[in-house]
Enzyme design. Structure first.
Site, PDB file in Angstrom:
ATOM      1  NE  ARG A   1      -4.267  -1.758   1.787  1.00 16.27           N
ATOM      2  CZ  ARG A   1      -4.453  -2.804   2.608  1.00 16.27           C
ATOM      3  NH1 ARG A   1      -3.653  -2.985   3.635  1.00 16.27           N
ATOM      4  NH2 ARG A   1      -5.428  -3.649   2.383  1.00 16.27           N
TER       5      ARG A   1
ATOM      6  CE  LYS B   1       0.654  14.250 -14.853  1.00 16.85           C
ATOM      7  NZ  LYS B   1       0.323  14.765 -16.203  1.00 16.85           N
TER       8      LYS B   1
ATOM      9  CD  GLU C   1       8.890  15.984 -22.509  1.00  7.00           C
ATOM     10  OE1 GLU C   1       8.442  17.068 -22.074  1.00  7.00           O
ATOM     11  OE2 GLU C   1       8.168  14.998 -22.713  1.00  7.00           O
TER      12      GLU C   1
ATOM     13  CE  LYS D   1       7.064  17.232 -14.470  1.00  4.95           C
ATOM     14  NZ  LYS D   1       7.210  15.968 -15.214  1.00  4.95           N
TER      15      LYS D   1
ATOM     16  CD  GLU E   1      -2.630  17.152 -15.945  1.00  2.67           C
ATOM     17  OE1 GLU E   1      -3.349  16.876 -16.910  1.00  2.67           O
ATOM     18  OE2 GLU E   1      -1.480  16.692 -15.793  1.00  2.67           O
TER      19      GLU E   1
ATOM     20  NE  ARG F   1       2.001  17.290 -12.996  1.00  3.65           N
ATOM     21  CZ  ARG F   1       2.621  16.445 -12.195  1.00  3.65           C
ATOM     22  NH1 ARG F   1       2.394  16.493 -10.892  1.00  3.65           N
ATOM     23  NH2 ARG F   1       3.463  15.558 -12.667  1.00  3.65           N
TER      24      ARG F   1
ATOM     25  CG  ASN G   1      -0.299  17.093 -20.000  1.00  2.00           C
ATOM     26  OD1 ASN G   1       0.575  16.335 -19.605  1.00  2.00           O
ATOM     27  ND2 ASN G   1      -1.408  17.323 -19.304  1.00  2.00           N
TER      28      ASN G   1
ATOM     29  CG  HIS H   1       2.880  15.229 -23.562  1.00  2.05           C
ATOM     30  ND1 HIS H   1       3.644  16.376 -23.637  1.00  2.05           N
ATOM     31  CD2 HIS H   1       3.633  14.320 -22.886  1.00  2.05           C
ATOM     32  CE1 HIS H   1       4.799  16.162 -23.029  1.00  2.05           C
ATOM     33  NE2 HIS H   1       4.820  14.934 -22.578  1.00  2.05           N
TER      34      HIS H   1
ATOM     35  CG  HIS I   1       0.437  10.520 -25.312  1.00  2.00           C
ATOM     36  ND1 HIS I   1      -0.171  10.772 -24.101  1.00  2.00           N
ATOM     37  CD2 HIS I   1       1.769  10.551 -25.057  1.00  2.00           C
ATOM     38  CE1 HIS I   1       0.753  10.959 -23.176  1.00  2.00           C
ATOM     39  NE2 HIS I   1       1.937  10.838 -23.740  1.00  2.00           N
TER      40      HIS I   1
ATOM     41  CG  HIS J   1       7.408  10.151 -24.573  1.00  2.00           C
ATOM     42  ND1 HIS J   1       6.044  10.263 -24.740  1.00  2.00           N
ATOM     43  CD2 HIS J   1       7.745  11.101 -23.646  1.00  2.00           C
ATOM     44  CE1 HIS J   1       5.569  11.220 -23.958  1.00  2.00           C
ATOM     45  NE2 HIS J   1       6.576  11.737 -23.280  1.00  2.00           N
TER      46      HIS J   1
END
Length: 370
Positions: A121, A143, A185, A227, A237, A242, A246, A249, A253, A267
């Protein structure tokens, strides 16, 4: 050495940027080397390059170094590798007080961070990123995720690391294509809200990609600081702040999905093309000048990076690419927010984009060979 901080209350942590940090890894990670042992996760390529040196230092300090190796490549961000990793952690008797160390690029950081978020957990983890993309982006912000048949990063969790150790010197072992993918990036931070930094990239990008120590250090520290600031303002987000990270992206993606989430299109390469598309689409909507889009495309071309759908090897038409976008985790109420721009350094979240119009735009780009 630069020390930066992600300000998240009890979840705050430091990011250390220091050339040669892995040559003194014990002093950096000692606070998390509990019970006289450390559990590490790396991929087959990174382990070959760096593990012997790290293990020798730890063992000389009386700290056991135990390594789990994941096959290199984006395909390892999978249910199967997540199961193998969590089973290994449990077989090693991991306790909630233990810390897991992620040594590698974005795939290793994402996979390890997600495993750390669910085993027992939740356990602590430390990021030791070894690619430019991971150092300036994916290692910071919490993330974590794996990919599924439905799309990229659709199963995951927000789980902040306890510490991030960035050694720019390890990038000397990186293939030029991997460096260029990570550089996309870096440029992103200039395009979001720092036009002077984008201008700096135009003047110094070639030096960054060549591994010039001063230029590389400036690029990494500036990117991480940007960042850290944005994540500190909007960790999960829940607001549009935030979401600015992206940029490129949503398009990117979809391009990755078309090319199979693999070596055909990395990527960072997809994000670079995605940012050019975002500016071109912004210009199509009259939000920015076409010269802004041309300027970004020209910079990426000067850095030998893909710029167009054709460069990216994308063959799908606009409808198929938009269908990939419909699986985006940011989809809400049947609408998908897009990161568009009013100019370089003026990115914003647009909530009224018609996906049919995006499909038409992408078909136009195909027709132009763009």
């Amino acid at each position: 050495m630069a020390r930066l901080n992600i300000a998240l209350g009890q979840r705050s942590y430091e990011i250390a940027v220091e050339a040669g940090a892995l040559d003194a890894v014990v002093e950096h990670i000692a606070p998390w080397a509990k019970r006289g042992r450390t559990l590490w996760v790396s991929d087959s390529n990174v382990a070959t390059r760096h593990w012997a040196m790290i293990a020798a230092q730890l063992e000389a300090a009386g700290i056991a170094a135990i390594l789990h190796i994941v096959p290199a490549g984006e395909a390892s961000k999978s249910w199967a590798e997540l199961a193998r990793l969590t089973d290994w952690l449990l077989s090693e008797g991991i306790e909630r007080s233990d810390t897991i160390f992620a040594l590698g690029g974005g795939m290793i950081g994402d996979l390890t961070g997600f495993a750390a978020s669910i085993v027992k957990r939740g356990c602590d983890f430390v990021q030791v990123p070894t690619t430019l993309l991971a150092q300036v982006d994916s290692s910071v912000g919490g993330k974590t995720a794996i990919n599924t048949a439905a799309g990229k990063n659709l199963v995951g969790a927000f789980h902040q690391p306890r510490f991030v150790l960035i050694d720019p010197q390890v990038l000397s072992t990186l293939a030029p294509r991997e460096m260029r993918a990570g550089y996309a990036e870096v440029v992103k931070y200039g395009l979001i809200d720092d036009a002077p930094f984008f201008a700096w990239c135009e003047a110094n990008g070639v030096a960054v990609l060549a591994g010039d120590p001063e230029a590389l250090d400036h690029a990494i520290v500036t990117s991480v600081a940007a960042k850290a600031r944005i994540v500190g303002e909007d960790e999960r987000e829940t607001r549009d702040r935030r979401a600015l990270l992206n940029l490129g992206h949503t398009f990117g993606h979809a391009l990755e999905a078309d090319t199979g989430f693999g070596e055909r299109l990395l990527h960072g390469e997809a994000v670079g093309v995605g940012m050019v598309l975002a500016l071109q689409y912004s210009a199509r909507r009259g939000l920015c000048d076409t010269q802004d889009a041309d300027r970004v495309a020209a910079h990426f071309r000067a850095c030998a990076m893909p710029v167009t759908l054709q460069d990216a090897g994308v063959t799908a038409d606009g409808t198929a690419l938009v269908d990939h976008m419909r699986h985006d985790k940011k989809m809400t109420g049947g609408t998908l927010p897009f990161l568009l721009t009013r100019g370089i350094g003026q990115t914003f979240v647009c909530h009224d984009v018609d996906l049919a119009d995006v499909a038409d735009f992408l078909n136009e780009m195909h027709a132009r060979g763009a």
